[in-house]
Design a protein around this motif. Structure first.
Motif, PDB file in Angstrom:
ATOM      1  N   LYS A  64      37.892  41.826  34.334  1.00 50.02           N
ATOM      2  CA  LYS A  64      39.163  41.285  33.843  1.00 50.02           C
ATOM      3  C   LYS A  64      40.390  41.517  34.716  1.00 50.02           C
ATOM      4  N   GLU A  65      40.274  42.242  35.824  1.00 51.03           N
ATOM      5  CA  GLU A  65      41.501  42.595  36.537  1.00 51.03           C
ATOM      6  C   GLU A  65      41.692  41.900  37.886  1.00 51.03           C
ATOM      7  N   MET A  66      40.757  41.083  38.325  1.00 49.94           N
ATOM      8  CA  MET A  66      40.857  40.570  39.694  1.00 49.94           C
ATOM      9  C   MET A  66      41.694  39.287  39.812  1.00 49.94           C
ATOM     10  N   PHE A 118      45.241  45.111  44.469  1.00 44.67           N
ATOM     11  CA  PHE A 118      45.774  44.201  43.448  1.00 44.67           C
ATOM     12  C   PHE A 118      44.880  44.168  42.216  1.00 44.67           C
ATOM     13  N   ARG A 119      45.457  44.434  41.055  1.00 42.28           N
ATOM     14  CA  ARG A 119      44.694  44.347  39.812  1.00 42.28           C
ATOM     15  C   ARG A 119      45.594  43.781  38.719  1.00 42.28           C
ATOM     16  N   ARG A 120      45.061  42.846  37.954  1.00 45.41           N
ATOM     17  CA  ARG A 120      45.850  42.267  36.870  1.00 45.41           C
ATOM     18  C   ARG A 120      45.710  43.159  35.643  1.00 45.41           C
ATOM     19  N   GLU A 121      46.612  44.162  35.558  1.00 42.20           N
ATOM     20  CA  GLU A 121      46.583  45.113  34.454  1.00 42.20           C
ATOM     21  C   GLU A 121      47.885  44.991  33.699  1.00 42.20           C
ATOM     22  N   ARG A 122      47.975  45.671  32.556  1.00 42.00           N
ATOM     23  CA  ARG A 122      49.243  45.681  31.838  1.00 42.00           C
ATOM     24  C   ARG A 122      50.177  46.656  32.547  1.00 42.00           C
ATOM     25  N   GLY A 126      53.435  54.052  36.467  1.00 39.52           N
ATOM     26  CA  GLY A 126      52.245  54.486  37.205  1.00 39.52           C
ATOM     27  C   GLY A 126      51.124  53.464  37.225  1.00 39.52           C
ATOM     28  N   ARG A 127      51.378  52.278  36.713  1.00 41.01           N
ATOM     29  CA  ARG A 127      50.342  51.240  36.707  1.00 41.01           C
ATOM     30  C   ARG A 127      50.976  49.897  37.057  1.00 41.01           C
ATOM     31  N   TYR A 128      50.586  49.347  38.175  1.00 40.20           N
ATOM     32  CA  TYR A 128      51.215  48.129  38.670  1.00 40.20           C
ATOM     33  C   TYR A 128      50.147  47.116  39.046  1.00 40.20           C
TER      34      TYR A 128
HETATM   35 MG    MG Z   1      41.835  51.147  35.952  1.00 37.60          MG
END
Ligand code: MG
Ligand code: ATP
Length: 421
Positions: A64-66, A118-122, A126-128
């Motif tokens: 789910k994050e790519m 690069f990751r499509r996260e919320r 500390g999380r980008y």
């Molecule tokens: Mg993670």
């Protein structure tokens, strides 16, 4: 027209913060150099299947994050291709290892990298979506000693040294062994059996993991499930003699050089080619995103993406989180210039630039006046930007004697131009 902003989850890094980034990166280069690592730079995007195979289809990252897109063919000779912005760098390094036949050298490859992932996260503290990792890999043929527990310990000792050199205190190293490819299936079977009667009491995520990838249940942070998870079988009880001995040797080497650690039987990596040592460094000051770095052995990764047998161990550090930790521990101020040169009339501009050029060539940090040619304003600005001001007026030009004020001591002196340079 609406104003354009940086995309959600991405950030601009501005001075003086960038000085801290450069300091962290310079420290990494210096410390890793002492361990004889060399730098590798791989492309920011790769064939999507590299990550599908090299990170694992069932991981959060791949599922789910790519950032993936279909790259259209531009000529008849080209084929359309699915490409992905790299979400991590180990897969790219191992691809390069295989592509350049680095294993044929017979030597251990010790490679480090520094760069954006690069990751499509919320997005949150500390999380980008674009973040930086500093990582390293030790990989090579078995004959080069790539499986040796000494390698694991050396990498961990290097990380402890790096964090200490940066002045990051209060980190915790958690370590575990997830065994070999043969230990794992026995453990997973025991885990499934133990989960069967209790999984319906767990959160939805864990119910799903219990089916698809039971090892991931151990990772769960769900507060209600912690007690149930603590009662599940421990992988340590399922390690074969070889894996057990390997782990003991890693720990003995850490003991010998005084690197503190905590064995955490719940620390796992969910993929088949992760083997034996796994570890994480955490830091209490980071809040929910408390992992500074993660890593471990991946003895089967190269074969998994079509390469030769090449055991390896590596780690990836979140540089953004290192910076957050450092910022919490110290106040950062802009670096002051050594001199602010204030030309007091238009006629002095060329002389100001000439003097600045000479001083910069000596390695000094120089700011030049604002062009307003007003004494008061020059002093005010100079006091913000520099340690000392040099006045360049007609007098100074004709006599070659410059007026210098040191803001720290408030002392004003006359100095010969030649003396300053
Ligand atoms: Mg993670
Ligand atoms: P987390 O549990 O925090 O999501 P992870 O298991 O996804 O971490 P790894 O893939 O092991 O993390 O990456 C190694 C390190 O990279 C992490 O320990 C963390 O410091 C950093 N990191 C991972 N994802 C992000 C992100 N989105 N933004 C900033 N740093 C990150």
């Amino acid at each position: 027209m609406s104003t354009l902003k940086a995309v959600r989850g991405t950030r601009d890094l501005l001075p003086p913060e960038t000085e801290l980034w450069n300091h962290v990166e310079a420290t990494a280069r210096r410390v890793f150099g002492h361990y004889n690592f060399g730098e590798i730079r791989t492309p920011l995007f790769e064939d999507t299947s590299l990550f599908a195979r090299g990170v694992g289809e069932e991981t959060d990252i791949v599922s789910k994050e790519m950032y993936t897109w279909e790259d259209r063919a531009r000529a008849q000779s080209e084929k359309a291709q699915s490409l992905t912005l790299r979400p991590e760098n180990t897969a790219g390094v191992v691809r390069a290892y295989i592509e350049h036949k680095l294993g044929d050298t017979g030597l251990l490859q010790k490679l480090f990298y520094i760069g954006p992932q690069f990751r499509r996260e919320r997005p949150q503290k500390g999380r980008y979506r674009q973040f930086w990792q500093i990582g390293a890999e030790v990989i090579g043929p078995i004959s080069a000693g790539s499986e040796s527990p000494l390698r694991d310990a050396e990498v961990l000792e290097m990380l402890a040294t790096f964090l200490n050199e940066l002045g990051i205190e209060g980190w915790t190293l958690e370590i575990n062994s997830v065994g070999s490819a043969t230990d794992r299936p026995r453990y997973i079977a025991a885990l499934r059996e133990a989960l069967a009667p209790v999984k319906h009491l767990m959160c939805e995520d864990n119910q799903r993991r219990a089916e698809t990838n039971p090892l991931r249940v151990l990772d769960s942070k769900d507060p209600n499930d912690q007690e149930l998870i603590n009662n599940l079988p421990k992988i340590a009880d399922y390690l074969d003699e070889e894996s057990k001995a390997h782990f003991e040797q890693v720990l003995a080497a850490l003991d010998a050089c005084g690197v503190p650690y905590r064995v955490n039987p719940r620390l796992v990596r969910g993929l088949d080619y992760y083997t034996r040592t796994t570890f994480e460094f955490t830091h209490g000051g980071l809040g929910a995103q408390n992992a500074l770095l993660g890593g471990g052995r991946y003895d089967g990764l190269s074969e998994n993406i079509g390469g030769p047998k090449a055991p390896g161990i590596g780690f990836a550090m979140g540089e953004d989180r290192l910076i957050l930790t450092l910022q919490a521990e110290r106040q950062q101020t802009a670096t002051l210039a050594d001199y602010y040169i204030a030309p007091l009339s238009i006629a002095q501009n060329p002389a100001a630039l000439e003097l600045a050029r000479e001083l910069r060539r000596k390695g000094l940090r120089i700011e030049i006046g604002d062009g307003s040619f007003r004494l008061k304003k020059s002093f005010e600005l100079a006091n913000k930007l520099a340690k000392k001001i040099i006045l360049l007026g007609e007098d100074e030009a004709s006599t070659g004697i410059l007026t210098v004020k040191d803001f720290a001591t408030a002392e004003q002196t006359k100095v010969a131009r030649a003396e300053i340079v």
